[in-house]
Design a protein around this motif. Structure first.
Motif, PDB file in Angstrom:
ATOM      1  N   HIS A   1       1.206   8.157  -4.552  1.00  0.00           N
ATOM      2  CA  HIS A   1       1.227   6.811  -3.976  1.00  0.00           C
ATOM      3  C   HIS A   1      -0.155   6.446  -3.493  1.00  0.00           C
ATOM      4  CE1 HIS A   1       5.487   5.744  -3.924  1.00  0.00           C
ATOM      5  NE2 HIS A   1       5.770   7.014  -3.615  1.00  0.00           N
ATOM      6  N   GLU A   2      -0.498   5.210  -3.627  1.00  0.00           N
ATOM      7  CA  GLU A   2      -1.696   4.668  -3.000  1.00  0.00           C
ATOM      8  C   GLU A   2      -1.340   4.294  -1.567  1.00  0.00           C
ATOM      9  OE1 GLU A   2      -4.649   4.498  -4.357  1.00  0.00           O
ATOM     10  OE2 GLU A   2      -3.955   5.297  -6.292  1.00  0.00           O
ATOM     11  N   ILE A   3      -2.383   4.198  -0.687  1.00  0.00           N
ATOM     12  CA  ILE A   3      -2.135   3.813   0.704  1.00  0.00           C
ATOM     13  C   ILE A   3      -1.377   2.499   0.782  1.00  0.00           C
ATOM     14  CG2 ILE A   3      -3.263   3.097   2.855  1.00  0.00           C
ATOM     15  CD1 ILE A   3      -5.427   5.142   2.276  1.00  0.00           C
ATOM     16  N   GLY A   4      -1.717   1.575  -0.100  1.00  0.00           N
ATOM     17  CA  GLY A   4      -1.081   0.263  -0.073  1.00  0.00           C
ATOM     18  C   GLY A   4       0.385   0.291  -0.435  1.00  0.00           C
ATOM     19  N   ASP A   5       0.830   1.390  -1.126  1.00  0.00           N
ATOM     20  CA  ASP A   5       2.241   1.502  -1.498  1.00  0.00           C
ATOM     21  C   ASP A   5       3.150   1.751  -0.291  1.00  0.00           C
ATOM     22  OD1 ASP A   5       1.433   1.174  -4.097  1.00  0.00           O
ATOM     23  OD2 ASP A   5       1.418   3.329  -4.539  1.00  0.00           O
ATOM     24  N   VAL A   6       2.557   2.262   0.821  1.00  0.00           N
ATOM     25  CA  VAL A   6       3.350   2.601   2.014  1.00  0.00           C
ATOM     26  C   VAL A   6       3.135   1.518   3.064  1.00  0.00           C
ATOM     27  CG1 VAL A   6       3.807   4.320   3.795  1.00  0.00           C
ATOM     28  CG2 VAL A   6       3.053   5.045   1.499  1.00  0.00           C
ATOM     29  N   THR A   7       4.179   0.820   3.410  1.00  0.00           N
ATOM     30  CA  THR A   7       4.072  -0.299   4.348  1.00  0.00           C
ATOM     31  C   THR A   7       3.556   0.175   5.712  1.00  0.00           C
ATOM     32  OG1 THR A   7       5.914  -1.389   3.245  1.00  0.00           O
ATOM     33  CG2 THR A   7       5.344  -2.155   5.469  1.00  0.00           C
ATOM     34  N   GLY A   8       2.500  -0.447   6.202  1.00  0.00           N
ATOM     35  CA  GLY A   8       1.973  -0.156   7.537  1.00  0.00           C
ATOM     36  C   GLY A   8       1.077   1.054   7.628  1.00  0.00           C
ATOM     37  N   LEU A   9       0.934   1.804   6.496  1.00  0.00           N
ATOM     38  CA  LEU A   9       0.128   3.030   6.573  1.00  0.00           C
ATOM     39  C   LEU A   9      -1.343   2.727   6.844  1.00  0.00           C
ATOM     40  CD1 LEU A   9      -0.176   6.039   6.350  1.00  0.00           C
ATOM     41  CD2 LEU A   9      -0.289   5.823   3.846  1.00  0.00           C
TER      42      LEU A   9
ATOM     43  N   LEU B   1      -3.633   4.112   9.957  1.00  0.00           N
ATOM     44  CA  LEU B   1      -4.850   4.895   9.766  1.00  0.00           C
ATOM     45  C   LEU B   1      -6.061   4.251  10.428  1.00  0.00           C
ATOM     46  CD1 LEU B   1      -4.393   5.915   6.007  1.00  0.00           C
ATOM     47  CD2 LEU B   1      -4.194   7.390   8.022  1.00  0.00           C
ATOM     48  N   ASP B   2      -6.069   2.926  10.483  1.00  0.00           N
ATOM     49  CA  ASP B   2      -7.191   2.234  11.117  1.00  0.00           C
ATOM     50  C   ASP B   2      -7.313   2.598  12.594  1.00  0.00           C
ATOM     51  OD1 ASP B   2      -7.792   1.072   8.721  1.00  0.00           O
ATOM     52  OD2 ASP B   2      -6.769  -0.834   9.155  1.00  0.00           O
ATOM     53  N   GLY B   3      -6.178   3.027  13.216  1.00  0.00           N
ATOM     54  CA  GLY B   3      -6.205   3.383  14.637  1.00  0.00           C
ATOM     55  C   GLY B   3      -6.513   4.845  14.896  1.00  0.00           C
ATOM     56  N   LYS B   4      -6.804   5.618  13.828  1.00  0.00           N
ATOM     57  CA  LYS B   4      -7.087   7.040  13.974  1.00  0.00           C
ATOM     58  C   LYS B   4      -8.568   7.318  13.818  1.00  0.00           C
ATOM     59  CE  LYS B   4      -2.663   7.796  14.249  1.00  0.00           C
ATOM     60  NZ  LYS B   4      -2.031   8.191  15.530  1.00  0.00           N
TER      61      LYS B   4
END
Length: 389
Positions: free
Chosen positions: A100-108, A112-115
Protein backbone atom coordinates in the motif's frame (compact mmCIF):
# COMPACT_ATOMS: atom_id res chain seq x y z
CA UNK A 1 -49.29 -16.08 16.32
CA UNK A 2 -48.86 -19.78 17.22
CA UNK A 3 -46.88 -22.40 15.37
CA UNK A 4 -48.33 -24.73 12.68
CA UNK A 5 -47.37 -28.30 13.26
CA UNK A 6 -47.81 -31.11 10.66
CA UNK A 7 -47.51 -34.84 11.03
CA UNK A 8 -45.80 -35.37 7.65
CA UNK A 9 -44.20 -33.53 4.75
CA UNK A 10 -45.69 -30.53 2.93
CA UNK A 11 -46.07 -30.76 -0.81
CA UNK A 12 -47.19 -27.96 -3.21
CA UNK A 13 -50.14 -28.70 -5.41
CA UNK A 14 -48.50 -27.14 -8.49
CA UNK A 15 -45.13 -27.57 -10.13
CA UNK A 16 -42.21 -25.12 -9.72
CA UNK A 17 -43.79 -23.56 -6.64
CA UNK A 18 -41.69 -22.94 -3.46
CA UNK A 19 -43.33 -23.73 -0.13
CA UNK A 20 -42.27 -20.21 1.15
CA UNK A 21 -43.07 -17.55 -1.46
CA UNK A 22 -40.48 -15.24 0.13
CA UNK A 23 -37.57 -17.51 -0.76
CA UNK A 24 -37.69 -16.80 -4.52
CA UNK A 25 -37.96 -13.36 -6.08
CA UNK A 26 -37.56 -12.10 -9.63
CA UNK A 27 -35.00 -9.30 -9.22
CA UNK A 28 -32.72 -7.77 -6.60
CA UNK A 29 -35.05 -4.75 -6.50
CA UNK A 30 -37.70 -7.06 -5.09
CA UNK A 31 -35.61 -7.64 -1.92
CA UNK A 32 -37.25 -4.57 -0.38
CA UNK A 33 -40.69 -6.18 -0.84
CA UNK A 34 -39.98 -9.43 1.03
CA UNK A 35 -42.65 -9.73 3.69
CA UNK A 36 -41.75 -10.46 7.32
CA UNK A 37 -38.09 -11.30 6.66
CA UNK A 38 -35.78 -12.69 9.32
CA UNK A 39 -32.01 -12.72 9.86
CA UNK A 40 -30.49 -15.89 8.41
CA UNK A 41 -33.19 -16.54 5.86
CA UNK A 42 -32.07 -17.32 2.32
CA UNK A 43 -33.68 -16.32 -0.92
CA UNK A 44 -33.01 -16.98 -4.62
CA UNK A 45 -33.00 -14.21 -7.27
CA UNK A 46 -34.07 -15.41 -10.73
CA UNK A 47 -32.46 -12.37 -12.40
CA UNK A 48 -28.92 -13.13 -11.09
CA UNK A 49 -29.33 -16.87 -10.66
CA UNK A 50 -27.74 -16.58 -7.21
CA UNK A 51 -28.63 -17.40 -3.63
CA UNK A 52 -28.46 -14.77 -0.90
CA UNK A 53 -28.61 -14.69 2.93
CA UNK A 54 -30.14 -11.93 5.08
CA UNK A 55 -27.56 -10.38 7.53
CA UNK A 56 -29.64 -7.64 9.20
CA UNK A 57 -33.10 -6.03 9.24
CA UNK A 58 -34.44 -2.47 9.36
CA UNK A 59 -37.73 -0.65 9.96
CA UNK A 60 -40.44 -0.26 7.28
CA UNK A 61 -43.28 2.22 6.91
CA UNK A 62 -46.60 0.35 6.90
CA UNK A 63 -49.36 2.85 6.29
CA UNK A 64 -48.92 5.58 8.87
CA UNK A 65 -46.97 3.37 11.23
CA UNK A 66 -43.29 2.45 11.40
CA UNK A 67 -42.70 -1.26 12.04
CA UNK A 68 -39.27 -2.23 13.36
CA UNK A 69 -37.33 -5.10 11.70
CA UNK A 70 -39.91 -5.42 8.93
CA UNK A 71 -37.58 -5.09 5.89
CA UNK A 72 -34.27 -6.55 4.71
CA UNK A 73 -31.35 -4.21 5.47
CA UNK A 74 -28.14 -6.06 4.58
CA UNK A 75 -27.70 -9.29 2.67
CA UNK A 76 -24.88 -10.98 0.83
CA UNK A 77 -24.37 -13.63 -1.78
CA UNK A 78 -24.18 -17.17 -0.46
CA UNK A 79 -21.45 -19.14 -2.16
CA UNK A 80 -21.34 -22.88 -2.66
CA UNK A 81 -18.35 -24.95 -3.62
CA UNK A 82 -19.42 -25.33 -7.18
CA UNK A 83 -20.18 -21.64 -7.67
CA UNK A 84 -16.73 -20.24 -6.80
CA UNK A 85 -15.15 -18.35 -9.68
CA UNK A 86 -11.39 -17.97 -9.01
CA UNK A 87 -11.11 -15.14 -11.51
CA UNK A 88 -13.84 -13.26 -9.71
CA UNK A 89 -11.96 -13.64 -6.39
CA UNK A 90 -8.77 -12.34 -8.02
CA UNK A 91 -10.66 -9.25 -9.11
CA UNK A 92 -12.40 -8.75 -5.79
CA UNK A 93 -9.52 -9.40 -3.28
CA UNK A 94 -5.85 -8.33 -3.12
CA UNK A 95 -2.94 -10.75 -3.02
CA UNK A 96 -1.55 -11.74 0.40
CA UNK A 97 1.81 -10.05 -0.29
CA UNK A 98 0.42 -6.84 -1.74
CA UNK A 99 1.66 -3.31 -0.85
CA UNK A 100 0.00 0.00 0.00
CA UNK A 101 1.04 3.56 -0.57
CA UNK A 102 0.65 6.03 2.33
CA UNK A 103 -2.23 7.63 0.48
CA UNK A 104 -4.09 4.29 0.38
CA UNK A 105 -4.57 4.44 4.19
CA UNK A 106 -7.00 7.12 5.32
CA UNK A 107 -5.43 9.57 7.79
CA UNK A 108 -2.00 7.90 7.77
CA UNK A 109 -0.15 10.87 6.29
CA UNK A 110 -1.72 13.24 8.84
CA UNK A 111 -0.65 10.94 11.67
CA UNK A 112 2.90 10.72 10.30
CA UNK A 113 3.14 14.49 9.99
CA UNK A 114 2.80 14.67 13.80
CA UNK A 115 5.70 12.26 14.44
CA UNK A 116 9.46 12.84 14.72
CA UNK A 117 12.07 11.16 12.57
CA UNK A 118 13.58 7.95 13.99
CA UNK A 119 17.05 9.48 14.66
CA UNK A 120 15.82 12.70 16.32
CA UNK A 121 17.31 14.26 19.51
CA UNK A 122 15.86 15.84 22.68
CA UNK A 123 17.02 18.57 25.01
CA UNK A 124 16.52 18.10 28.79
CA UNK A 125 13.79 20.73 28.70
CA UNK A 126 11.85 18.65 26.17
CA UNK A 127 11.14 15.98 28.83
CA UNK A 128 8.68 17.09 31.51
CA UNK A 129 10.13 16.80 35.05
CA UNK A 130 13.55 15.50 33.90
CA UNK A 131 15.55 18.50 35.14
CA UNK A 132 13.87 18.34 38.57
CA UNK A 133 14.72 14.63 38.82
CA UNK A 134 18.35 15.29 37.83
CA UNK A 135 18.66 18.05 40.43
CA UNK A 136 18.00 15.47 43.15
CA UNK A 137 20.80 13.15 42.00
CA UNK A 138 24.49 13.11 42.97
CA UNK A 139 27.23 13.73 40.45
CA UNK A 140 28.58 10.63 38.71
CA UNK A 141 32.06 11.15 40.23
CA UNK A 142 30.86 11.76 43.84
CA UNK A 143 32.19 9.86 46.87
CA UNK A 144 31.03 9.22 50.46
CA UNK A 145 34.07 10.42 52.36
CA UNK A 146 33.11 11.24 55.96
CA UNK A 147 29.56 9.97 55.56
CA UNK A 148 30.26 6.43 56.76
CA UNK A 149 32.55 4.84 59.30
CA UNK A 150 35.87 3.71 57.79
CA UNK A 151 36.93 0.10 57.50
CA UNK A 152 40.08 -0.96 59.32
CA UNK A 153 41.25 -4.42 58.27
CA UNK A 154 37.77 -4.95 56.79
CA UNK A 155 36.10 -4.11 60.12
CA UNK A 156 34.35 -1.02 61.51
CA UNK A 157 36.30 0.33 64.52
CA UNK A 158 34.44 -0.04 67.82
CA UNK A 159 34.40 3.72 68.49
CA UNK A 160 31.95 4.15 65.60
CA UNK A 161 29.34 1.83 67.15
CA UNK A 162 26.24 3.48 68.72
CA UNK A 163 26.47 3.38 72.49
CA UNK A 164 23.58 1.01 73.25
CA UNK A 165 23.17 -1.08 70.10
CA UNK A 166 22.90 -4.73 71.09
CA UNK A 167 23.81 -3.96 74.71
CA UNK A 168 22.76 -6.43 77.39
CA UNK A 169 21.78 -5.45 80.96
CA UNK A 170 24.84 -5.19 83.18
CA UNK A 171 25.55 -7.79 85.86
CA UNK A 172 27.27 -6.44 88.97
CA UNK A 173 29.44 -8.88 90.98
CA UNK A 174 30.59 -7.46 94.34
CA UNK A 175 32.66 -9.03 97.15
CA UNK A 176 31.21 -9.96 100.52
CA UNK A 177 33.47 -8.46 103.24
CA UNK A 178 34.87 -10.17 106.34
CA UNK A 179 33.36 -8.92 109.58
CA UNK A 180 35.61 -9.08 112.64
CA UNK A 181 32.64 -9.70 114.93
CA UNK A 182 31.04 -12.41 112.77
CA UNK A 183 27.95 -10.26 112.15
CA UNK A 184 25.56 -10.54 109.22
CA UNK A 185 25.83 -7.76 106.62
CA UNK A 186 23.54 -6.20 104.06
CA UNK A 187 24.47 -4.47 100.79
CA UNK A 188 23.51 -0.96 99.62
CA UNK A 189 24.24 0.14 96.01
CA UNK A 190 23.62 3.65 94.61
CA UNK A 191 23.65 4.23 90.82
CA UNK A 192 23.72 7.69 89.23
CA UNK A 193 24.21 9.28 85.81
CA UNK A 194 26.68 11.79 87.27
CA UNK A 195 29.58 11.40 89.65
CA UNK A 196 28.25 13.73 92.35
CA UNK A 197 25.43 11.52 93.74
CA UNK A 198 23.41 14.60 94.61
CA UNK A 199 20.28 13.85 96.68
CA UNK A 200 17.40 12.78 94.45
CA UNK A 201 19.65 12.01 91.44
CA UNK A 202 20.58 8.41 92.18
CA UNK A 203 18.76 5.09 92.39
CA UNK A 204 19.32 3.02 95.55
CA UNK A 205 19.31 -0.78 95.47
CA UNK A 206 19.01 -2.36 98.94
CA UNK A 207 19.73 -6.04 99.49
CA UNK A 208 16.98 -5.95 102.14
CA UNK A 209 14.48 -5.26 99.33
CA UNK A 210 15.95 -7.05 96.29
CA UNK A 211 17.71 -10.07 97.85
CA UNK A 212 15.45 -12.47 95.89
CA UNK A 213 17.03 -11.17 92.64
CA UNK A 214 20.58 -11.67 93.95
CA UNK A 215 22.79 -14.74 94.14
CA UNK A 216 25.95 -15.58 96.09
CA UNK A 217 28.84 -17.72 94.87
CA UNK A 218 29.92 -20.21 97.51
CA UNK A 219 31.03 -23.84 97.63
CA UNK A 220 31.76 -23.92 93.89
CA UNK A 221 28.35 -22.66 92.72
CA UNK A 222 25.84 -19.78 92.87
CA UNK A 223 22.90 -19.82 95.27
CA UNK A 224 19.89 -17.51 95.21
CA UNK A 225 19.69 -15.41 98.35
CA UNK A 226 17.00 -16.46 100.80
CA UNK A 227 17.56 -13.72 103.40
CA UNK A 228 18.13 -9.97 103.54
CA UNK A 229 21.73 -10.23 104.75
CA UNK A 230 24.81 -12.46 104.58
CA UNK A 231 27.21 -13.72 107.24
CA UNK A 232 29.26 -16.80 107.92
CA UNK A 233 30.08 -18.84 105.76
CA UNK A 234 29.78 -16.30 102.94
CA UNK A 235 32.65 -13.95 103.92
CA UNK A 236 34.93 -13.45 100.90
CA UNK A 237 32.28 -14.74 98.49
CA UNK A 238 30.73 -12.81 95.62
CA UNK A 239 27.19 -11.43 95.35
CA UNK A 240 25.87 -10.96 91.79
CA UNK A 241 22.73 -9.43 90.36
CA UNK A 242 21.60 -8.18 86.95
CA UNK A 243 20.10 -4.72 86.62
CA UNK A 244 16.53 -4.41 85.36
CA UNK A 245 13.74 -1.84 85.15
CA UNK A 246 12.24 -3.01 88.43
CA UNK A 247 15.44 -2.54 90.44
CA UNK A 248 16.51 0.52 88.48
CA UNK A 249 13.59 2.35 86.78
CA UNK A 250 14.76 4.10 83.60
CA UNK A 251 17.87 1.92 83.26
CA UNK A 252 19.29 1.82 79.69
CA UNK A 253 21.72 -1.06 78.95
CA UNK A 254 24.97 0.17 77.46
CA UNK A 255 24.70 3.69 78.92
CA UNK A 256 27.54 4.84 81.20
CA UNK A 257 26.69 5.14 84.92
CA UNK A 258 28.49 5.87 88.18
CA UNK A 259 27.99 3.50 91.12
CA UNK A 260 28.96 3.27 94.77
CA UNK A 261 28.34 0.51 97.29
CA UNK A 262 28.93 -0.37 100.92
CA UNK A 263 28.18 -3.16 103.37
CA UNK A 264 26.53 -2.51 106.76
CA UNK A 265 26.56 -5.06 109.58
CA UNK A 266 23.98 -5.53 112.33
CA UNK A 267 25.87 -3.13 114.62
CA UNK A 268 25.82 -0.49 111.84
CA UNK A 269 29.54 -0.79 111.20
CA UNK A 270 30.11 -0.17 107.51
CA UNK A 271 32.82 -0.60 104.93
CA UNK A 272 32.37 2.95 103.68
CA UNK A 273 31.58 3.69 100.08
CA UNK A 274 33.49 2.08 97.22
CA UNK A 275 32.82 3.36 93.70
CA UNK A 276 33.17 2.43 90.07
CA UNK A 277 32.07 3.62 86.64
CA UNK A 278 30.41 1.15 84.28
CA UNK A 279 28.42 0.58 81.09
CA UNK A 280 28.52 -3.21 81.06
CA UNK A 281 29.27 -6.06 83.47
CA UNK A 282 31.32 -5.32 86.60
CA UNK A 283 33.30 -7.80 88.72
CA UNK A 284 34.97 -6.31 91.81
CA UNK A 285 36.78 -9.23 93.43
CA UNK A 286 38.84 -7.42 96.11
CA UNK A 287 38.00 -8.68 99.64
CA UNK A 288 37.11 -5.91 102.09
CA UNK A 289 36.80 -5.81 105.88
CA UNK A 290 34.54 -4.14 108.41
CA UNK A 291 37.01 -3.91 111.27
CA UNK A 292 35.85 -0.73 112.92
CA UNK A 293 32.81 0.37 114.88
CA UNK A 294 31.59 3.76 113.67
CA UNK A 295 29.67 5.98 116.10
CA UNK A 296 25.91 5.91 115.87
CA UNK A 297 24.38 8.56 113.65
CA UNK A 298 22.17 10.96 115.67
CA UNK A 299 19.58 13.15 113.96
CA UNK A 300 19.18 16.75 115.17
CA UNK A 301 16.22 17.36 117.50
CA UNK A 302 13.05 18.35 115.60
CA UNK A 303 9.44 19.28 116.46
CA UNK A 304 6.96 16.50 115.71
CA UNK A 305 3.26 16.83 114.91
CA UNK A 306 0.61 14.80 113.07
CA UNK A 307 1.84 11.64 111.28
CA UNK A 308 5.56 11.14 112.05
CA UNK A 309 7.60 9.70 109.14
CA UNK A 310 10.72 7.87 110.33
CA UNK A 311 13.66 6.95 108.05
CA UNK A 312 16.53 4.91 109.52
CA UNK A 313 18.95 6.47 107.01
CA UNK A 314 18.37 9.90 108.62
CA UNK A 315 19.91 8.60 111.87
CA UNK A 316 19.93 5.52 114.07
CA UNK A 317 18.95 7.79 116.99
CA UNK A 318 16.32 10.48 116.41
CA UNK A 319 15.07 13.04 118.96
CA UNK A 320 11.77 14.94 118.80
CA UNK A 321 9.67 17.26 120.94
CA UNK A 322 5.89 17.41 120.74
CA UNK A 323 3.30 19.99 121.81
CA UNK A 324 0.38 18.64 119.73
CA UNK A 325 -0.97 15.20 118.81
CA UNK A 326 1.59 12.86 117.17
CA UNK A 327 0.97 9.42 115.64
CA UNK A 328 3.72 6.88 115.00
CA UNK A 329 2.85 3.95 112.70
CA UNK A 330 5.07 1.04 111.72
CA UNK A 331 3.86 1.57 108.15
CA UNK A 332 5.62 4.97 108.19
CA UNK A 333 9.02 3.55 109.25
CA UNK A 334 11.49 2.82 106.44
CA UNK A 335 14.98 1.43 105.72
CA UNK A 336 15.61 -0.34 109.04
CA UNK A 337 18.17 -3.07 108.09
CA UNK A 338 17.65 -6.65 109.14
CA UNK A 339 18.99 -7.16 112.67
CA UNK A 340 19.10 -3.41 113.40
CA UNK A 341 17.00 -1.07 115.54
CA UNK A 342 15.92 2.58 115.28
CA UNK A 343 15.79 4.55 118.57
CA UNK A 344 13.30 7.44 118.69
CA UNK A 345 13.08 9.76 121.75
CA UNK A 346 9.95 11.93 121.95
CA UNK A 347 9.66 14.56 124.72
CA UNK A 348 5.99 15.38 125.36
CA UNK A 349 4.83 18.78 126.65
CA UNK A 350 1.38 18.70 125.06
CA UNK A 351 -0.95 16.61 122.89
CA UNK A 352 -1.37 12.82 122.80
CA UNK A 353 1.24 10.39 121.53
CA UNK A 354 -0.33 7.47 119.67
CA UNK A 355 1.76 4.45 118.69
CA UNK A 356 0.31 1.89 116.25
CA UNK A 357 2.16 -1.40 116.05
CA UNK A 358 1.42 -4.40 113.88
CA UNK A 359 -2.21 -5.41 113.40
CA UNK A 360 -4.64 -3.43 115.57
CA UNK A 361 -2.14 -2.88 118.43
CA UNK A 362 -2.67 0.71 119.68
CA UNK A 363 -1.04 2.59 122.56
CA UNK A 364 -1.62 6.22 123.70
CA UNK A 365 0.44 8.41 126.01
CA UNK A 366 -0.51 11.82 127.45
CA UNK A 367 1.87 12.42 130.38
CA UNK A 368 4.65 14.98 130.31
CA UNK A 369 7.49 12.52 129.94
CA UNK A 370 10.14 11.50 127.42
CA UNK A 371 9.10 8.33 125.61
CA UNK A 372 11.63 6.02 123.93
CA UNK A 373 10.41 4.05 120.90
CA UNK A 374 12.55 1.13 119.69
CA UNK A 375 11.75 -0.12 116.17
CA UNK A 376 13.60 -3.38 115.41
CA UNK A 377 13.79 -5.53 112.29
CA UNK A 378 14.25 -9.27 112.61
CA UNK A 379 12.28 -10.18 109.51
CA UNK A 380 9.28 -8.06 110.60
CA UNK A 381 9.21 -4.57 112.11
CA UNK A 382 8.35 -4.46 115.84
CA UNK A 383 7.95 -1.42 118.10
CA UNK A 384 8.40 -1.15 121.86
CA UNK A 385 7.79 1.96 124.03
CA UNK A 386 9.45 2.79 127.37
CA UNK A 387 8.93 5.86 129.55
CA UNK A 388 11.23 8.07 131.63
CA UNK A 389 10.38 9.04 135.21
Amino acid sequence: MGKIQVGGSLQPGTVDTPLDARTRIATLDAVATIQVPYVGMTFYVIETGKLYIVKSLKAREVGSATVALAAVDQYEELFSGGDIDIAEFDNRYAQKDHDHEIGDVTGLQTALDGKAVADHDHEIGDVTGLQTALDGKAAADHDHAGAYAPLVEEKIPEQYFPAAVGARPATLSLPVPYDENGDNMTLVVDICENENFDPGTYNRINMTVWYAKMSVFSDERFYQLQEQSLGIPYYGSTVSFTLDQEMFPGYVPGRTYFARYMWIDTKQASTGWKGFKFSGDVADMEPIHTNFEPPLKVKDTAVASGELMLDYLAGEIQNYTMEADVTVRLANVSNVPFGAALLVNIKRTGGTLTVRGSGQNLQTYDEDKTYMLVVSNFGELQVAVTETV
